[in-house]
Motif scaffolding. Structure first.
Motif, PDB file in Angstrom:
ATOM      1  N   ALA A  64      38.767  34.609  34.460  1.00  0.00           N
ATOM      2  CA  ALA A  64      38.435  35.931  35.011  1.00  0.00           C
ATOM      3  C   ALA A  64      39.429  36.324  36.103  1.00  0.00           C
ATOM      4  O   ALA A  64      39.881  37.484  36.166  1.00  0.00           O
ATOM      5  N   ILE A  65      39.785  35.363  36.954  1.00  0.00           N
ATOM      6  CA  ILE A  65      40.744  35.653  38.030  1.00  0.00           C
ATOM      7  C   ILE A  65      42.108  36.017  37.439  1.00  0.00           C
ATOM      8  O   ILE A  65      42.737  37.003  37.849  1.00  0.00           O
ATOM      9  N   GLU A  66      42.555  35.240  36.482  1.00  0.00           N
ATOM     10  CA  GLU A  66      43.861  35.496  35.861  1.00  0.00           C
ATOM     11  C   GLU A  66      43.872  36.844  35.141  1.00  0.00           C
ATOM     12  O   GLU A  66      44.838  37.608  35.237  1.00  0.00           O
ATOM     13  N   LEU A 104      40.356  42.553  43.255  1.00  0.00           N
ATOM     14  CA  LEU A 104      40.430  41.083  43.204  1.00  0.00           C
ATOM     15  C   LEU A 104      39.348  40.465  44.087  1.00  0.00           C
ATOM     16  O   LEU A 104      38.700  39.482  43.693  1.00  0.00           O
ATOM     17  N   ALA A 105      39.126  41.047  45.254  1.00  0.00           N
ATOM     18  CA  ALA A 105      38.076  40.543  46.157  1.00  0.00           C
ATOM     19  C   ALA A 105      36.701  40.666  45.501  1.00  0.00           C
ATOM     20  O   ALA A 105      35.865  39.762  45.630  1.00  0.00           O
ATOM     21  N   ASN A 106      36.478  41.760  44.783  1.00  0.00           N
ATOM     22  CA  ASN A 106      35.199  41.937  44.082  1.00  0.00           C
ATOM     23  C   ASN A 106      35.015  40.875  43.000  1.00  0.00           C
ATOM     24  O   ASN A 106      33.923  40.350  42.806  1.00  0.00           O
ATOM     25  N   THR A 107      36.107  40.580  42.298  1.00  0.00           N
ATOM     26  CA  THR A 107      36.041  39.531  41.274  1.00  0.00           C
ATOM     27  C   THR A 107      35.683  38.194  41.910  1.00  0.00           C
ATOM     28  O   THR A 107      34.814  37.468  41.419  1.00  0.00           O
ATOM     29  N   MET A 108      36.348  37.875  43.016  1.00  0.00           N
ATOM     30  CA  MET A 108      36.087  36.600  43.709  1.00  0.00           C
ATOM     31  C   MET A 108      34.646  36.568  44.245  1.00  0.00           C
ATOM     32  O   MET A 108      33.980  35.529  44.172  1.00  0.00           O
ATOM     33  N   SER A 109      34.169  37.691  44.749  1.00  0.00           N
ATOM     34  CA  SER A 109      32.789  37.756  45.241  1.00  0.00           C
ATOM     35  C   SER A 109      31.799  37.517  44.111  1.00  0.00           C
ATOM     36  O   SER A 109      30.791  36.829  44.282  1.00  0.00           O
TER      37      SER A 109
END
Length: 173
Positions: A64-66, A104-109
């Protein structure tokens, strides 16, 4: 006289049989207890391993991050190309970068929230398994106590029979 001797031998064999049965039951209970203790150790190791894993390092999270990074890089390239053509301001480019960082921050959250939820589920599963193992251990200990009570009672009856047989033998009955 011979019948009296047979009664003594029979009562003695009954006492020996009771003792042998108790020894066998005790060995079986020890094996069962060790099995449950081994299961508890495996459960604790599983819990420690799973509870302490980093949610962001799991394969699905890395994917998901990539994916998010690639999509944001593509968007940044497209925005830079459009800015060059339209002459967008540096402020617009900075806003686009901020939006990308926010995505990206939303994905990490989201990954962190899923990790917290996963930890809750792991904790609940561990507690449930631990409770089941505790109940098994209680059952083993209860069974041992019952076996000891039954064994003591049977041994007591055998000793009484042996005593009666010896008494009868000595009295000449």
């Amino acid at each position: 006289m011979l019948a009296g001797l047979g009664s003594i031998i029979g009562a003695g064999i009954g006492a020996v049989g009771t003792i042998a049965g108790q020894i066998g039951a005790s060995k079986a209970a020890r094996r069962a207890k060790k099995y449950v203790e081994d299961q508890r150790s495996e459960n604790d190791a599983w819990y420690a391993r799973r509870y302490n894993e980093d949610a962001t390092q799991r394969g699905d999270a890395q994917a998901a991050i990539e994916h998010t990074r690639r999509a944001l890089a593509e968007r940044a390239r497209n925005a830079a190309g459009a800015s060059a053509v339209t002459g967008a301001s540096a402020e617009a480019e900075a806003r686009a970068k901020a939006d990308s960082n926010s995505a990206l921050a939303n994905t990490m959250s989201g990954i962190a929230a899923a990790g917290a939820s996963s930890k809750d589920a792991i904790d609940a599963q561990h507690r449930q398994a631990d409770e089941a193992l505790t109940q098994q251990m209680v059952g083993i200990e209860t069974g041992r106590a019952q076996q000891m009570t039954q064994g003591a009672s049977a041994l007591g009856q055998s000793v009484v029979q042996l005593g009666g047989a010896v008494h009868d033998y000595l009295e000449g009955k």
